[in-house]
Design an enzyme around this catalytic site. Structure first.
Site, PDB file in Angstrom:
ATOM      1  CG  ASP A  45      36.623   8.819  27.747  1.00 52.80           C
ATOM      2  OD1 ASP A  45      37.217   7.894  28.529  1.00 52.80           O
ATOM      3  OD2 ASP A  45      35.237   9.120  27.912  1.00 52.80           O
ATOM      4  CG  PHE A  94      28.905   7.186  29.699  1.00 52.98           C
ATOM      5  CD1 PHE A  94      27.561   7.464  29.928  1.00 52.98           C
ATOM      6  CD2 PHE A  94      30.019   6.972  30.335  1.00 52.98           C
ATOM      7  CE1 PHE A  94      27.586   7.932  31.291  1.00 52.98           C
ATOM      8  CE2 PHE A  94      29.795   7.448  31.739  1.00 52.98           C
ATOM      9  CZ  PHE A  94      28.774   7.820  32.257  1.00 52.98           C
ATOM     10  CE  LYS A 144      33.791   3.857  35.019  1.00 55.57           C
ATOM     11  NZ  LYS A 144      33.489   4.570  33.592  1.00 55.57           N
TER      12      LYS A 144
END
Ligand code: PLP
Length: 402
Positions: free
Chosen positions: A226, A141, A255
């Site tokens: 990531d 993802f 985030k």
């Protein structure tokens, strides 16, 4: 009709159904606790998918944001501003990298890493024009843009959004051998989540990240980590790669970098990689804006204390010890690291969503991911007492299906 039902009805009628939220309407939040429009309180066990590592309304972050709101919020990158230097130098020091390229959302930072890797491939590695490929993982993802979903193996994320961006090779996650087999002379990067969050908090086998690092070094291929969900304290280290003492060529962050206040993302890399980008070749109107940098600077300061990493380690050990007691009692397996867990519920008992709904009724906010998995990621500021209370509620919720 309750206020909750009224607001949910309007939201469902007037917004696209690209999410399937749990039936709660949140009004305010402090620390690890949120309050809904009816005045009910819940312990937040999702933290905005790890965007709220430092808690709701973190004093230092809010103070920095408020101060910046009074002074300067936007310049565009046409000019310098006085928060930018500290943000880039601070984040560079935190990652141990020379340079930063700031963006806003996680997906934009992933896109940035892809563009940088391709340009590096052509200009530095010497790959023939338009031949570059990037190795990515099954069940990855990395966000929702058309290029990123082009290499998603999740049918919901991928299907019916073509034509797709070429140039990606998908291999099995956790297998260094699969990467070795897929690499060819045109490979410019391996893009990997050190722990796959959305896939269910999948931790790769010990030594995997080190092997990826060794292969990338040997083959002159960039290792891109990531760390958007796994980084910034969540696993008990600043980066999940730190658990194997691995330094990727490119860090992708997002985030929690925005402190739960504004979207802030960035990639970090050394001059020999990020130096390939010249004026006009990449950018964002809002990327690296003064408010984002001020918030980012507060986040970097918090991380530099080491407090949150230590706390995630200590509380994470307690959480995993408690979760492991549930294995065989309605729980099939527990995975994760630090204050982060994927709990697989016995599918014959209940789905992840059913357990999340039962948890909601007991005062805990958590979210399912992929069928029978419940993801747990409380804010790192959570108290030990609250943490253990919520885990007891999880046990109670699962027991209610037995
Ligand atoms: C959330 C996430 C993204 C995408 O971030 P957005 O801010 O939603 O675009 C990318 N990679 C990982 C690992 C993520 O968890």
């Amino acid at each position: 009709m309750t206020r909750t039902q009224e607001l949910i009805d309007i939201s469902e009628r007037r917004s696209a159904h690209n999410y399937h939220p749990l039936p709660v309407v949140i009004h305010e939040a402090h620390g690890a606790w949120v309050t809904d429009v009816e005045g009910n309180r819940y312990l937040d066990f999702l933290s905005g998918y790890s965007s709220l590592n430092f808690g709701h309304g973190n004093e230092k972050i809010i103070e920095a944001a408020q101060k910046q709101l009074q002074n300067l919020t936007l310049t565009s990158r046409a000019f310098y501003h006085d928060q930018f230097a500290q943000f880039c130098a601070g984040l560079g020091d935190l990652t141990g990298k020379d340079m930063i390229l700031p963006m806003n959302t996680g997906a934009e930072a992933v896109e940035t890493a892809i563009k940088v890797a391709r340009k590096w491939g052509y200009q530095v590695k010497g790959v023939a024009p338009d031949r570059a490929n990037i190795i990515v993982m099954e069940d990855n993802f990395h966000g929702r843009t058309t290029t990123i979903i082009s290499f998603s193996t999740d049918p919901d994320a991928h299907d019916d959004f073509g034509p797709y961006t070429p140039g990606f090779k998908i291999v099995k996650y956790g297998s260094a051998e699969a990467i070795r087999e897929a690499i060819d002379a045109d490979t410019v990067a391996v893009l990997v989540e050190p722990i796959q969050g959305e896939a269910g908090v999948l931790v790769p086998p010990d030594g995997y990240l080190r092997q990826v690092r060794e292969i990338c070094t040997a083959e002159n291929v960039l290792m891109i980590a990531d760390e958007i969900q796994s980084g910034l304290g969540r696993t008990g280290k600043t980066f999940a790669c730190d658990h194997e003492n691995v330094v990727p060529d490119v860090y992708i962050m997002g985030k929690a970098l925005g402190g739960g206040v504004v979207p802030v993302s960035a990639i970090a890399a050394n001059q020999d990689v990020l130096g390939v980008i010249q004026p006009g070749q990449h950018g964002s109107t809002f990327g690296g804006n003064p408010l984002a940098c001020a918030v980012g600077n507060a986040v970097i300061d918090l991380l530099n204390t080491g407090e949150f990493q230590a706390r995630a380690t200590r509380l994470g050990d307690l959480m995993h010890a408690r979760l492991n007691e549930l294995v065989g009692h309605g729980v099939v397996t527990v995975r994760g690291r630090g204050l982060w867990a994927g709990v697989d519920i016995d599918p014959s008992l209940a789905s992840g969503r059913e357990v999340s709904k039962a948890l909601l009724a007991l005062g805990v906010l958590a979210k399912d991911t992929h069928g029978s998995t419940v993801r747990l990621a409380p804010p790192i500021v959570i108290s030990e007492e609250d943490l253990m209370w919520a885990l007891d509620r999880l046990a109670e919720a699962i027991e209610s299906f037995r």
